[in-house]
Design a protein around this motif. Structure first.
Motif, PDB file in Angstrom:
ATOM      1  N   UNK A   1      16.589  50.863  35.057  1.00  0.00           N
ATOM      2  CA  UNK A   1      16.111  51.191  33.688  1.00  0.00           C
ATOM      3  C   UNK A   1      15.756  50.103  32.814  1.00  0.00           C
ATOM      4  N   UNK A   2      14.526  50.261  32.225  1.00  0.00           N
ATOM      5  CA  UNK A   2      13.900  49.142  31.471  1.00  0.00           C
ATOM      6  C   UNK A   2      14.241  49.336  29.940  1.00  0.00           C
ATOM      7  N   UNK A   3      14.322  48.404  29.113  1.00  0.00           N
ATOM      8  CA  UNK A   3      14.487  48.610  27.604  1.00  0.00           C
ATOM      9  C   UNK A   3      13.474  47.746  27.041  1.00  0.00           C
ATOM     10  N   UNK A   4      13.032  48.189  25.785  1.00  0.00           N
ATOM     11  CA  UNK A   4      12.171  47.542  24.955  1.00  0.00           C
ATOM     12  C   UNK A   4      12.630  46.336  24.310  1.00  0.00           C
ATOM     13  N   UNK A   5      12.074  45.162  24.435  1.00  0.00           N
ATOM     14  CA  UNK A   5      12.580  43.692  23.905  1.00  0.00           C
ATOM     15  C   UNK A   5      12.626  43.760  22.329  1.00  0.00           C
ATOM     16  N   UNK A   6      12.015  44.814  21.800  1.00  0.00           N
ATOM     17  CA  UNK A   6      12.013  44.529  20.417  1.00  0.00           C
ATOM     18  C   UNK A   6      12.984  45.549  19.808  1.00  0.00           C
ATOM     19  N   UNK A   7      13.003  46.962  20.023  1.00  0.00           N
ATOM     20  CA  UNK A   7      13.705  47.934  19.680  1.00  0.00           C
ATOM     21  C   UNK A   7      14.908  48.408  20.476  1.00  0.00           C
ATOM     22  N   UNK A   8      14.844  47.873  21.703  1.00  0.00           N
ATOM     23  CA  UNK A   8      16.076  48.295  22.583  1.00  0.00           C
ATOM     24  C   UNK A   8      15.838  49.637  23.120  1.00  0.00           C
ATOM     25  N   UNK A   9      14.809  50.399  22.853  1.00  0.00           N
ATOM     26  CA  UNK A   9      14.833  51.540  23.253  1.00  0.00           C
ATOM     27  C   UNK A   9      14.614  51.817  24.723  1.00  0.00           C
ATOM     28  N   UNK A  10      15.128  52.795  25.380  1.00  0.00           N
ATOM     29  CA  UNK A  10      15.243  53.130  26.849  1.00  0.00           C
ATOM     30  C   UNK A  10      13.822  53.500  27.370  1.00  0.00           C
ATOM     31  N   UNK A  11      13.239  52.974  28.405  1.00  0.00           N
ATOM     32  CA  UNK A  11      11.968  53.342  28.929  1.00  0.00           C
ATOM     33  C   UNK A  11      12.320  53.905  30.399  1.00  0.00           C
ATOM     34  N   UNK A  12      12.457  55.256  30.571  1.00  0.00           N
ATOM     35  CA  UNK A  12      12.523  55.779  31.927  1.00  0.00           C
ATOM     36  C   UNK A  12      11.576  56.549  32.399  1.00  0.00           C
ATOM     37  N   UNK A  13      10.598  57.041  31.591  1.00  0.00           N
ATOM     38  CA  UNK A  13       9.548  57.838  31.966  1.00  0.00           C
ATOM     39  C   UNK A  13       8.177  57.267  31.429  1.00  0.00           C
ATOM     40  N   UNK A  14       7.360  57.602  32.257  1.00  0.00           N
ATOM     41  CA  UNK A  14       5.921  57.156  31.733  1.00  0.00           C
ATOM     42  C   UNK A  14       5.537  57.586  30.267  1.00  0.00           C
ATOM     43  N   UNK A  15       5.759  58.729  29.711  1.00  0.00           N
ATOM     44  CA  UNK A  15       5.798  59.038  28.332  1.00  0.00           C
ATOM     45  C   UNK A  15       6.634  58.104  27.501  1.00  0.00           C
ATOM     46  N   UNK A  16       7.289  57.372  27.940  1.00  0.00           N
ATOM     47  CA  UNK A  16       8.043  56.302  26.946  1.00  0.00           C
ATOM     48  C   UNK A  16       7.151  54.956  26.642  1.00  0.00           C
ATOM     49  N   UNK A  17       5.870  54.941  27.285  1.00  0.00           N
ATOM     50  CA  UNK A  17       5.076  53.785  26.857  1.00  0.00           C
ATOM     51  C   UNK A  17       3.911  54.579  26.657  1.00  0.00           C
ATOM     52  N   UNK A  18       3.032  53.674  25.792  1.00  0.00           N
ATOM     53  CA  UNK A  18       1.712  54.040  25.363  1.00  0.00           C
ATOM     54  C   UNK A  18       0.711  53.048  25.888  1.00  0.00           C
ATOM     55  N   UNK A  19      -0.380  53.551  26.677  1.00  0.00           N
ATOM     56  CA  UNK A  19      -1.469  52.997  27.504  1.00  0.00           C
ATOM     57  C   UNK A  19      -2.467  52.937  26.467  1.00  0.00           C
ATOM     58  N   UNK A  20      -3.015  51.948  25.885  1.00  0.00           N
ATOM     59  CA  UNK A  20      -4.251  51.960  25.145  1.00  0.00           C
ATOM     60  C   UNK A  20      -5.408  51.396  25.601  1.00  0.00           C
ATOM     61  N   UNK A  21      -6.457  51.982  25.551  1.00  0.00           N
ATOM     62  CA  UNK A  21      -7.622  51.341  26.027  1.00  0.00           C
ATOM     63  C   UNK A  21      -8.579  50.605  24.735  1.00  0.00           C
ATOM     64  N   UNK A  22      -8.577  49.496  25.083  1.00  0.00           N
ATOM     65  CA  UNK A  22      -9.028  48.655  23.805  1.00  0.00           C
ATOM     66  C   UNK A  22     -10.468  48.519  23.877  1.00  0.00           C
TER      67      UNK A  22
END
Length: 55
Positions: free
Chosen positions: A1-22
């Protein structure tokens, strides 16, 4: 399991991150580069980035 270094939110699914095209840019050989940023979907903190190859 991975956690956000800023808010400690759990990232278990691809929907837990946002993939931005700059913005894309034109380089020396007029090849387009695309810049990407992966951010926490809960707080928006950047957790990774990358550059895609030329078209």
């Amino acid at each position: 399991m991975v956690h956000c270094p800023e808010c400690d939110a759990e990232m278990a699914d691809p929907d837990d991150v946002e993939f931005l095209d700059m913005e894309s840019t034109t380089g020396f050989f007029t090849a387009s580069k695309r810049f990407y940023l992966v951010a926490c979907d809960n707080c928006g903190a950047a957790i990774g980035s990358g550059v895609a190859g030329a078209k």
